[in-house]
Scaffold this motif. Sequence first.
Motif: not given
Length: 365
Positions: A252-271
């Motif tokens: 919390r409070g740190l800088w990060a790249l935008p991103g997150g967990f993969l949903n079951p029915k999507e490609t990595l690029f779509d995620a």
Amino acid sequence: MSRLSEYDLIENPEESQAESAIGLDETDAKHYRYLVFIGRFQPFHSGHKAVIDEALKRADDVIILIGSANLPRSLRNPFSVAERTAMIKGAYSKDEAARIHCVALDDALYNDTRWLKYVQAGVRSVTGDLQSHIGLIGHSKDNSSYYLSLFPHWASISVPSYHNLSATPIRESYLMGATPTPERTPESTRKILNDFKKTAEYQQLHEEAGFIDKYKKQWESAPYPPTFMTADALVVQSGHILLVERRSMPGRGLWALPGGFLNPKETLFDACIRELREETRLKVPEPVLRGSRHSQHTFDDPYRSARGRTITQAFYFQLKNDPKGLPKVKGGDDAAQAFWLPLAELDSKMMFEDHYAIIMKMVGL
């Protein structure tokens, strides 16, 4: 790095190569001008001290390269270089401490060559050159043998394990509220840890340790330890990078790249596209984003996340320069805020997990 990392090559010297003791398993009885000992010392424990004790017998001076320098406090790296230096030097007499040279060593995750350069520079800052009678001291009966093989021009002294001591359980129990014992830690370490326990920084880490403990317990009934898959977006335009400030634990409070967990029915690029738009509200049409993909890379260091084994696929987007300026952004979802940062102002001490190393690898800074 391909095989070296802040958590493998720096963590393991602490917990395997650095879990060493008096008593050499080599017959070499040379005396050295300098012996070099590399570790993270999170925290410095009696196994580390045993290695330094032996090094002091075998060399005029001992160089301690303290890894994972210039990173934010985290569950894996709670103590600063200054605090770890005080733990180490405080365990020795004034005369012995004068022979111990503690040098900060930055990580260079996913880049072997850069890390080797950092090691060489750290040693040279003490010796003045790299031609002096230098040796490495550590344990070479496990993955750290690869670490020792990186320096064939320096002699290698291997020592056995000391009561199988590891910094990880000491650190983890301490952050959950336990008090380190004299059997495992020198008095100098216990003093630093007791003082740190009174700070707001400890309380934040203590809270995060509890969060991670509960998080991992959700998976205790799984037949195998889970592996998580995430996608991260590295977006650059006109010498600026798009970052978010994390709203929640961990980090919390740190800088990060935008991103997150993969949903079951999507490609990595779509995620990646979905998370990018959810967390930053980036005012760029989706077709333009998709057409701006420059490259992608998998980052899978086993220790990159405190939450457990987490592999991420990072996508690098290069947006065209625009005389109108940078696209508007606004924090959303898990991001407290989204912002454009000049690349020259990237600060490893503010970055979440291995995101600084990801940026360095993909942008080539």
